[in-house]
Design an enzyme around this catalytic site. Sequence first.
Site, short mmCIF file in Angstrom:
data_model
loop_
_atom_site.label_atom_id
_atom_site.label_comp_id
_atom_site.label_asym_id
_atom_site.label_seq_id
_atom_site.Cartn_x
_atom_site.Cartn_y
_atom_site.Cartn_z
N ASP A 285 -36.30 44.50 25.19
CA ASP A 285 -36.41 45.96 25.20
C ASP A 285 -37.40 46.41 26.26
O ASP A 285 -38.54 45.94 26.28
CB ASP A 285 -36.84 46.46 23.82
CG ASP A 285 -36.91 47.98 23.75
OD1 ASP A 285 -36.01 48.64 24.29
OD2 ASP A 285 -37.87 48.50 23.15
N ASP B 129 -34.56 53.02 29.73
CA ASP B 129 -34.59 52.52 28.35
C ASP B 129 -33.36 51.67 28.02
O ASP B 129 -32.25 52.19 27.91
CB ASP B 129 -34.67 53.70 27.39
CG ASP B 129 -34.94 53.27 25.96
OD1 ASP B 129 -35.17 52.07 25.73
OD2 ASP B 129 -34.93 54.13 25.07
#
Length: 460
Positions: free
Chosen positions: A340, A136
């Site tokens: 992201d 992440d």
Amino acid sequence: MVMVFFLLLLSLPPLSVSLRFQTLIPHSLPHPTKYSPDSQTLTSIDDQNAISLDLHHLDTLSLSFNATPETLFHHRLRRDSIRVKTLTSLVNTTAAGRTKADFSSSVISGLAQGSGEYFTRIGIGTPPRYAYMVLDTGSDVVWIQCSPCRRCYTQSDPIFDPTKSKTFNGVACGTPLCKRLDSPGCNKRKKCMYQVSYGDGSFTVGEFSTETLTFRKTKVNNIAFGCGHDNEGLFVGAAGLLGLGRGKLSFPNQAGRQFGSKFSYCLVDRSMSAKPSSLVFGNSAVSRVARFTPLLSNPKLDTFYYVGLIGVSVGGVRVPGISSSLFELDNAGNGGVIIDSGTSVTRLTQPAYVALRNAFLSGASHLKRGPNFSLFDACFDLSGKTEVKVPTVVMHFKGADVSLPASNYLIPVDSGGSFCFAFAGTASGLSIIGNIQQQGFRVVYDLAGSRVGFAPRGCA
């Protein structure tokens, strides 16, 4: 005579613009197939000091073996919407006042977990216990579920037992390391406590510690991480999270000296069979064919990777109405564009999305329209088609033009031939480049050079 001819040319209607197209081979949503981590094979990469594992979707794990493709996709979009709200909320809250060696690890798509995130398999502790960790770039703190569990969710691997590791050490309260947490706590044994909450109500709470992480055969010592004894919410499958953000507690910042503050990943095409890929740290992470754009800094938030998006082209023509002014990051930390790994569908500010969608629909007018689906409002019925021509889409970043493969923006949403344009609008000022648009590229994060790069066909 020349002047008359010139005036005649001015009076003629403008010539129609010839758009550029590329071929899309329609594929339905993938069906989960069983996979064993023991079946991974080693493949070499350019650097002899680093290796790469074959990349597989996490939908091959047994936890999701009985799920239908449609169920998994619906869950993925639901998680995606929650994540976007989380990122937006974090930015808004903050804006309002708040290399010695190379090593690599396999990356696995979390499509079948319904998560929209990707996973990597690493070893925790000494001797190392291997487990799946969420990859992440939108988070900083590294954490893993630990026994004894007050409350733990179901994961694919056995829960980590810190008492069986020779290198596990708790962090004392009041130490500089403990104070690096946003809101540290202290337990009865005078050990530092951490808590990370997410916008969907999920959270992890436990003891802040240091531990050795193993990437294949390369060990990274004294990484500060959360040993979670109370973990609740929508976490599924993975044992924890490997925070790859830009914050002070992220893995890249903690271990930057060991790998030169460089890492990259290549995310597999989520609707096709798995392709070899890897998460790489060190000089080997930097592709020679990558096109780079400078990293921008948000003065109010150091976690996210901000880049400068200055326009988008459809069919080889710049879309009118999409300019850098729609994506500016102001001094208060509002707006901007982030890359992201945990968001699936790219979100653009509403004016930019509407202009992009309309340009694509105009260029794809030869395709049969289909009904809207979930957050998608530009869908097509491609049932019975073996290939179709679609307008090209190029994202123009400052210093880097990224030409997307057709499968990165026209994706299957069911098993019946329905495809949708994989962008969406957002009322928030924050735009997000999601992992569907990143798939197939090696995305290079060169923190030392303060830049992000995109290398096409980087999963080979």
